[in-house]
Write an enzyme that holds these catalytic residues in place. Structure first.
Site, PDB file in Angstrom:
ATOM      1  N   ALA A   1     -28.766 -42.023  21.640  1.00 17.92           N
ATOM      2  CA  ALA A   1     -28.650 -43.177  21.263  1.00 17.92           C
ATOM      3  C   ALA A   1     -28.204 -43.605  19.847  1.00 17.92           C
ATOM      4  O   ALA A   1     -27.413 -44.560  19.554  1.00 17.92           O
ATOM      5  CB  ALA A   1     -30.106 -43.531  20.967  1.00 17.92           C
TER       6      ALA A   1
ATOM      7  N   GLY B   1     -29.480 -38.338  18.464  1.00 12.31           N
ATOM      8  CA  GLY B   1     -29.199 -38.021  19.579  1.00 12.31           C
ATOM      9  C   GLY B   1     -28.035 -39.089  20.346  1.00 12.31           C
ATOM     10  O   GLY B   1     -27.473 -39.439  19.316  1.00 12.31           O
TER      11      GLY B   1
ATOM     12  N   LYS C   1     -25.365 -40.622  31.638  1.00  8.23           N
ATOM     13  CA  LYS C   1     -24.548 -41.222  30.696  1.00  8.23           C
ATOM     14  C   LYS C   1     -23.419 -40.219  30.693  1.00  8.23           C
ATOM     15  O   LYS C   1     -22.585 -40.595  30.505  1.00  8.23           O
ATOM     16  CB  LYS C   1     -25.189 -41.591  29.468  1.00  8.23           C
ATOM     17  CG  LYS C   1     -26.150 -43.060  29.740  1.00  8.23           C
ATOM     18  CD  LYS C   1     -26.712 -43.461  28.645  1.00  8.23           C
ATOM     19  CE  LYS C   1     -27.482 -44.687  29.034  1.00  8.23           C
ATOM     20  NZ  LYS C   1     -27.959 -45.289  27.628  1.00  8.23           N
TER      21      LYS C   1
END
Ligand code: ATR
Length: 277
Positions: free
Chosen positions: A131, A129, A66
């Site tokens: 997410a 983090g 990502k």
């Protein structure tokens, strides 16, 4: 002509994305093919370019690429910029458009599918983090009365609060797990955005944070009743959910972005749901 899309990650064997997108395509009559690509460590740019040069129209990007996708893009949306990560790419001539639909997918699942409006609510987010970071802008746009971020490494949560504070209308702050013991509020929505459940671990959160009847949401998908969900259940949470709805909703956002048509998600979520037992 059939348009090509792909999901790229490593490992990628477990991915549900081809199944989800081919179901969406059938449902909406879109002529697409969608494949899974195992990207090479350190080789993301080359692998994505190979797909793009072969006529690929877009990609979903999953772990661990990502951040590589963020660097590869030429045009980043505000959501992708604020998340610092990219989970969907759209190829248009020389432009590589990039988005991050993880957070909006999570919000759609909570608000629309689970019927839990976030506006005016007290929300506890565990983790700081990737997410958690992806969820913050969509969460703050829902205008919760309170959003508290808790993380094992407090400095990471502090950095997030600093970065996103201008988007907050309600109380937006952070603390460590030990400090959470002194917080007297109970939360209407408690979201586990840590990676603890992937290893069967429990973030050190205490039962007092769950308001009676609250929603406890586990971002991990398909792990059944994780230690976090078990704790929430024992503490009187009203609903338990895992990330299957988020997975399908972020896919629906990408599909609509690529194809201009919104697929129906409820039956896909139902077909992928693993019972929380
Ligand atoms: P992801 O992309 O899944 O968010 P990540 O960026 O590595 O993965 O972040 C993992 C998050 O889970 C972090 O917030 C991490 O806490 P630290 O920042 O202190 O490392 C959190 N985490 C992982 N295991 C945990 C555990 N057993 N208890 C509490 N938090 C945990």
């Amino acid at each position: 002509m059939t348009d090509s899309y792909a999901v790229i990650g490593n490992p990628i064997g477990h991915t549900k994305s081809p199944l989800i997108h081919s179901t969406f395509a059938r449902q909406t009559g879109q002529d697409i093919e969608y494949v899974a690509i195992e990207g090479r460590t350190g080789g993301f740019r080359e692998d994505a370019e190979t797909f793009r040069q072969a006529g690929g129209r877009g990609m979903n990007v999953t772990a661990p690429f990502k951040l590589d996708a963020f660097a590869y893009a030429t045009d980043l949306s505000e959501r992708a910029q604020m998340a610092g990560a990219v989970n969907a790419l759209k190829f248009d001539g020389e432009h590589i458009h990039a988005e991050n639909f993880d957070g909006i997918g999570l919000v759609r699942d909570i608000v629309h599918n689970l019927g839990c409006p976030m506006q005016g609510k007290r929300v506890l987010l565990l983790g700081a983090g990737g997410a958690a970071r992806g969820a913050l802008l969509p969460f703050l746009r829902q205008k919760p009365a309170q959003l508290l971020v808790v993380n094992r490494t407090l400095s990471k949560a502090q950095t997030l609060v600093e970065q996103f504070k201008d988007y907050a209308e309600g109380d937006f702050s952070c603390c460590s797990y030990p400090e959470l013991g002194d917080v007297s509020e109970r939360f209407d929505l408690v979201i586990n955005a840590t990676s603890a459940s992937l290893r069967g671990e429990l973030p050190p959160v205490h039962t007092g944070v769950f308001a009676p009847g609250c929603l406890a949401y586990e971002l991990a998908y398909g792990k059944g009743l994780t230690p976090f969900l078990k704790l929430a259940q024992g503490a009187g949470a009203g609903w338990l959910a895992d990330g299957v709805g988020m997975l399908v909703e972020q896919a629906a956002e990408a599909f609509e972005w690529w194809r201009g048509v919104r697929p129906e998600t409820a039956t896909v979520i139902k077909s992928l749901t693993v019972p929380l037992t």
